[in-house]
Design a protein around this motif. Structure first.
Motif, PDB file in Angstrom:
ATOM      1  N   THR A  23      53.485  -2.174  29.870  1.00  0.00           N
ATOM      2  CA  THR A  23      53.231  -0.743  30.082  1.00  0.00           C
ATOM      3  C   THR A  23      53.495  -0.016  28.776  1.00  0.00           C
ATOM      4  O   THR A  23      54.508  -0.249  28.119  1.00  0.00           O
ATOM      5  CB  THR A  23      54.154  -0.185  31.175  1.00  0.00           C
ATOM      6  OG1 THR A  23      53.868  -0.842  32.410  1.00  0.00           O
ATOM      7  CG2 THR A  23      53.942   1.316  31.355  1.00  0.00           C
ATOM      8  N   VAL A  24      52.577   0.875  28.398  1.00  0.00           N
ATOM      9  CA  VAL A  24      52.708   1.621  27.150  1.00  0.00           C
ATOM     10  C   VAL A  24      53.146   3.052  27.455  1.00  0.00           C
ATOM     11  O   VAL A  24      52.487   3.755  28.231  1.00  0.00           O
ATOM     12  CB  VAL A  24      51.387   1.637  26.350  1.00  0.00           C
ATOM     13  CG1 VAL A  24      51.579   2.356  25.016  1.00  0.00           C
ATOM     14  CG2 VAL A  24      50.883   0.219  26.110  1.00  0.00           C
ATOM     15  N   HIS A  25      54.263   3.453  26.855  1.00  0.00           N
ATOM     16  CA  HIS A  25      54.784   4.816  27.003  1.00  0.00           C
ATOM     17  C   HIS A  25      54.385   5.625  25.773  1.00  0.00           C
ATOM     18  O   HIS A  25      54.641   5.199  24.636  1.00  0.00           O
ATOM     19  CB  HIS A  25      56.309   4.810  27.112  1.00  0.00           C
ATOM     20  CG  HIS A  25      56.826   4.114  28.329  1.00  0.00           C
ATOM     21  ND1 HIS A  25      57.570   4.764  29.295  1.00  0.00           N
ATOM     22  CD2 HIS A  25      56.721   2.817  28.744  1.00  0.00           C
ATOM     23  CE1 HIS A  25      57.900   3.902  30.242  1.00  0.00           C
ATOM     24  NE2 HIS A  25      57.402   2.718  29.927  1.00  0.00           N
ATOM     25  N   PHE A  26      53.773   6.790  26.011  1.00  0.00           N
ATOM     26  CA  PHE A  26      53.439   7.698  24.918  1.00  0.00           C
ATOM     27  C   PHE A  26      54.385   8.900  24.994  1.00  0.00           C
ATOM     28  O   PHE A  26      54.478   9.567  26.031  1.00  0.00           O
ATOM     29  CB  PHE A  26      51.984   8.160  25.005  1.00  0.00           C
ATOM     30  CG  PHE A  26      50.998   7.050  24.783  1.00  0.00           C
ATOM     31  CD1 PHE A  26      50.646   6.675  23.487  1.00  0.00           C
ATOM     32  CD2 PHE A  26      50.446   6.361  25.853  1.00  0.00           C
ATOM     33  CE1 PHE A  26      49.756   5.638  23.276  1.00  0.00           C
ATOM     34  CE2 PHE A  26      49.552   5.318  25.651  1.00  0.00           C
ATOM     35  CZ  PHE A  26      49.208   4.962  24.352  1.00  0.00           C
ATOM     36  N   LEU A  27      55.088   9.151  23.892  1.00  0.00           N
ATOM     37  CA  LEU A  27      56.118  10.189  23.861  1.00  0.00           C
ATOM     38  C   LEU A  27      55.822  11.207  22.770  1.00  0.00           C
ATOM     39  O   LEU A  27      55.604  10.835  21.608  1.00  0.00           O
ATOM     40  CB  LEU A  27      57.493   9.560  23.603  1.00  0.00           C
ATOM     41  CG  LEU A  27      58.660  10.520  23.357  1.00  0.00           C
ATOM     42  CD1 LEU A  27      58.971  11.333  24.614  1.00  0.00           C
ATOM     43  CD2 LEU A  27      59.900   9.750  22.895  1.00  0.00           C
ATOM     44  N   TYR A  28      55.834  12.477  23.149  1.00  0.00           N
ATOM     45  CA  TYR A  28      55.736  13.566  22.172  1.00  0.00           C
ATOM     46  C   TYR A  28      57.071  14.305  22.155  1.00  0.00           C
ATOM     47  O   TYR A  28      57.623  14.627  23.207  1.00  0.00           O
ATOM     48  CB  TYR A  28      54.616  14.540  22.540  1.00  0.00           C
ATOM     49  CG  TYR A  28      54.430  15.664  21.534  1.00  0.00           C
ATOM     50  CD1 TYR A  28      53.553  15.518  20.467  1.00  0.00           C
ATOM     51  CD2 TYR A  28      55.143  16.857  21.647  1.00  0.00           C
ATOM     52  CE1 TYR A  28      53.384  16.541  19.534  1.00  0.00           C
ATOM     53  CE2 TYR A  28      54.993  17.871  20.718  1.00  0.00           C
ATOM     54  CZ  TYR A  28      54.110  17.706  19.669  1.00  0.00           C
ATOM     55  OH  TYR A  28      53.955  18.715  18.743  1.00  0.00           O
ATOM     56  N   VAL A  29      57.601  14.565  20.960  1.00  0.00           N
ATOM     57  CA  VAL A  29      58.888  15.253  20.835  1.00  0.00           C
ATOM     58  C   VAL A  29      58.672  16.615  20.191  1.00  0.00           C
ATOM     59  O   VAL A  29      58.122  16.708  19.082  1.00  0.00           O
ATOM     60  CB  VAL A  29      59.889  14.443  19.990  1.00  0.00           C
ATOM     61  CG1 VAL A  29      61.211  15.200  19.868  1.00  0.00           C
ATOM     62  CG2 VAL A  29      60.132  13.071  20.614  1.00  0.00           C
ATOM     63  N   VAL A  30      59.086  17.651  20.895  1.00  0.00           N
ATOM     64  CA  VAL A  30      59.096  19.000  20.325  1.00  0.00           C
ATOM     65  C   VAL A  30      60.388  19.136  19.539  1.00  0.00           C
ATOM     66  O   VAL A  30      61.476  19.156  20.113  1.00  0.00           O
ATOM     67  CB  VAL A  30      59.014  20.081  21.417  1.00  0.00           C
ATOM     68  CG1 VAL A  30      59.039  21.478  20.790  1.00  0.00           C
ATOM     69  CG2 VAL A  30      57.752  19.896  22.265  1.00  0.00           C
TER      70      VAL A  30
END
Length: 292
Positions: free
Chosen positions: A31-38
């Protein structure tokens, strides 16, 4: 390998990392997790300014989440098991915390190759993640991630401190049925006799039981140059190196060899974090004699 994390800022470097992660997921079923950090600044000029920042961050987080939803709905992402998340905070700390909480097996990041004064003042998120992540980090420098990995360079001193990390290296090589080219770079500044190095490597083999491998002693002007030259000589598809957990001051004063190789390598490099070096490893470098 069950979980892969791709921190993204929607740049071309993140796109390259995403495609590399999908290539690995295709082979492993991960499973691929895509994370964006503000990113949250560490200061505020006033309470009113901080309130504005909070509102702005919430807006950015909402926009990023919608953008991630749109991204994974389209090919090539739509054919994979994926999860998306948006966090707020210091980028590298949020990435490492997410990786720990979700038991991530591998982080795949695009490397922007920041160097010089720019790196000193703003740093490199990828390099900080390399030194603090709870799992291996794969740094991608360009869009050409090999579909098949046949030759992997594992550059190390092969001291006992790397024994615990090595199974991850072997597992990754086994995943691709790749040959491991294990190499000790010998330099004038950090010279070891062939006899001593062979003894160290025999101990390493006895304890770690590697397979499908070759072993080399490679002489060059520096360890960084030696790793890069050796990788070019054998036409490596991937370089693997271990690196120690480091403080921010240590990163600025004395960048690690793995970090220097990562900045200059045209092929992907996977780094595995070791614990802070114990004093016994430093002492082990004093006695170079071996008689037996």
């Amino acid at each position: 390998m069950k979980t892969i994390l791709v921190p993204t800022d929607f740049s071309k470097h993140s796109e390259w990392a995403s495609h590399a992660a999908l290539s690995l997921a295709r082979k492993t079923g991960a499973t691929v997790h895509f994370l964006y950090v503000v990113d949250i600044p560490q200061y505020a000029f006033s309470a009113a300014h901080e309130m504005w920042n909070m509102e702005e961050r919430q807006r950015m987080a909402g926009e990023a989440y919608q953008k991630l939803k749109s991204m994974i709905a389209e090919p090539p992402f739509s054919g994979f098991a994926v999860q998306i998340a948006v966090e707020q905070g210091s980028a590298y700390q949020a990435i490492c915390q997410y990786a720990a909480e979700k038991s991530i097996d591998l982080i795949v990041m695009g490397s922007h190759g920041i160097t010089g004064l720019k790196k000193i003042f703003i740093g490199s998120t990828t390099e900080r993640v390399i030194h603090h992540a709870p799992c291996p980090v794969l740094s991608i420098k360009n869009e050409h991630f090999p579909s098949e990995i046949r030759n992997i360079v594992f550059a190390s001193n092969f001291y006992s401190e790397v024994y615990e990390a090595f199974p991850r290296v072997q597992q990754f090589a086994d995943l691709f049925d790749a040959k491991l080219h294990m190499v000790r770079i010998n330099t004038q500044a950090r010279f070891e006799s062939t006899r001593y190095t062979n003894k160290i490597f025999r101990d390493f083999v006895e304890c770690t039981k590697p397979h499908n491998y070759t072993f080399h002693i490679y002489n060059d002007e520096s360890e960084e140059v030696g790793v890069l030259n050796f990788a070019e000589d054998i036409e490596a598809d991937l370089i693997v190196m271990a690196t120690h957990e480091r403080t921010r001051l240590g990163e600025l004063i004395n960048p690690s060899i793995a970090e220097s190789v990562s900045e200059r390598s045209p092929v992907p490099i996977m780094t595995i974090k070791l614990p802070m070096p114990a004093f016994k490893y430093e002492l082990s470098r004093i006695n170079r004699s071996y008689l037996a």
